[in-house]
Design an enzyme around this catalytic site. Structure first.
Site, PDB file in Angstrom:
ATOM      1  N   GLU A 142     -81.803  13.210  18.052  1.00 27.90           N
ATOM      2  CA  GLU A 142     -80.764  14.247  18.012  1.00 27.90           C
ATOM      3  C   GLU A 142     -81.286  15.547  17.391  1.00 27.90           C
ATOM      4  O   GLU A 142     -81.433  15.661  16.172  1.00 27.90           O
ATOM      5  CB  GLU A 142     -79.492  13.785  17.287  1.00 27.90           C
ATOM      6  CG  GLU A 142     -78.720  12.705  18.028  1.00 27.90           C
ATOM      7  CD  GLU A 142     -78.222  13.137  19.423  1.00 27.90           C
ATOM      8  OE1 GLU A 142     -78.052  14.331  19.661  1.00 27.90           O
ATOM      9  OE2 GLU A 142     -78.041  12.249  20.271  1.00 27.90           O
ATOM     10  N   SER A 143     -81.470  16.536  18.269  1.00 32.82           N
ATOM     11  CA  SER A 143     -82.099  17.786  17.837  1.00 32.82           C
ATOM     12  C   SER A 143     -81.368  18.478  16.694  1.00 32.82           C
ATOM     13  O   SER A 143     -82.012  19.022  15.782  1.00 32.82           O
ATOM     14  CB  SER A 143     -82.233  18.730  19.030  1.00 32.82           C
ATOM     15  OG  SER A 143     -80.962  19.015  19.599  1.00 32.82           O
ATOM     16  N   CYS A 149     -87.785  20.344  28.037  1.00 34.78           N
ATOM     17  CA  CYS A 149     -86.534  19.990  27.350  1.00 34.78           C
ATOM     18  C   CYS A 149     -86.143  21.047  26.304  1.00 34.78           C
ATOM     19  O   CYS A 149     -86.863  21.265  25.323  1.00 34.78           O
ATOM     20  CB  CYS A 149     -86.701  18.624  26.681  1.00 34.78           C
ATOM     21  SG  CYS A 149     -85.298  18.189  25.630  1.00 34.78           S
ATOM     22  N   VAL A 208     -85.286  12.372  24.470  1.00 31.47           N
ATOM     23  CA  VAL A 208     -86.087  13.157  23.544  1.00 31.47           C
ATOM     24  C   VAL A 208     -85.268  14.389  23.171  1.00 31.47           C
ATOM     25  O   VAL A 208     -84.372  14.774  23.933  1.00 31.47           O
ATOM     26  CB  VAL A 208     -87.444  13.571  24.182  1.00 31.47           C
ATOM     27  CG1 VAL A 208     -88.329  12.368  24.322  1.00 31.47           C
ATOM     28  CG2 VAL A 208     -87.261  14.291  25.519  1.00 31.47           C
TER      29      VAL A 208
END
Ligand SMILES: N[C@@H](CCC(=O)N[C@@H](CS)C(=O)NCC(=O)O)C(=O)O
Length: 191
Positions: free
Chosen positions: A62-63, A10, A50
């Site tokens: 939420e990156s 990811c 993720v």
């Protein structure tokens, strides 16, 4: 200790892994199988995606938001510039990262016209990097980390040739000299 609900493939998780590595923060990684997601991931993130970080029972998905949280929680070394205009520029680029990642995913799905659209997205990035050393301005930081995972994957997994994009290519070489980025390149090589 921070727990990161993570998946090696990811790119959004990669953003968080790189920030944690740059800041030297120890964390526990819990790998989530993206092909067979456990039901409990929806308790951590109602969207079931993720990355998610967890600390003392508090969870954050939420990156882009996680990167900013980590920047505030662990201010050293700084990954947002002191200069307000550069900080705003970094945030703008992160806010607009879909303009780059949407063509990437279209290409992955082999959509019609995706080759040309991704080439245009790369040319735009190249133009940005011709005018300044790092995406966020004078210093390396969150904006670079926000885009980098897709470039690493496009190069290694999709055989992207970066030679026509010399500013992007030089930027990537400078990034790969950083241990936190080299570590992520190692993850990508193992996918
Ligand atoms: N906007 C999210 C996107 C995260 C995301 O799409 N993660 C993917 C893995 S790369 C995922 O969990 N996909 C499962 C799904 O979409 O159901 C972020 O920035 O964290």
């Amino acid at each position: 200790m921070i727990t990161l609900y993570d998946a090696p493939r990811c790119p959004y998780c990669a953003r968080v892994r790189i920030v944690l590595a740059e800041k030297g923060v120890e964390f526990e990684a819990v790998e989530v199988d993206l092909d067979d997601r456990p039901a409990w991931i929806y308790e951590k993130n109602p969207k079931g995606r993720v990355p998610v970080v967890e600390e003392d029972g508090w969870t954050l998905p939420e990156s882009a938001v996680i990167m900013e949280y980590l920047e505030e929680r662990y201010p050293e070394p700084a990954l947002l510039a002191a200069d307000l205009a550069d900080r705003a520029l970094a945030r703008l680029l992160i806010f607009r990262a879909d303009d780059f990642t949407d063509p990437y995913y279209a290409l992955r799905r082999r959509e019609n016209g995706a080759d040309a659209a991704f080439a245009r997205a790369l040319a735009t990035l190249d133009l940005e990097l011709e005018s300044r050393p790092w995406l966020g301005g004078a210093d390396y930081g969150l904006a670079d980390i926000a885009y980098l995972p897709w470039l690493l994957r496009a190069r290694t997994r999709m055989g992207l040739d970066l030679a026509p994009y010399s500013a992007v290519s030089e930027w990537l070489d400078r990034l790969l000299a950083r241990p936190a980025v080299a570590e992520e390149e190692h993850v990508v090589a193992g996918l």
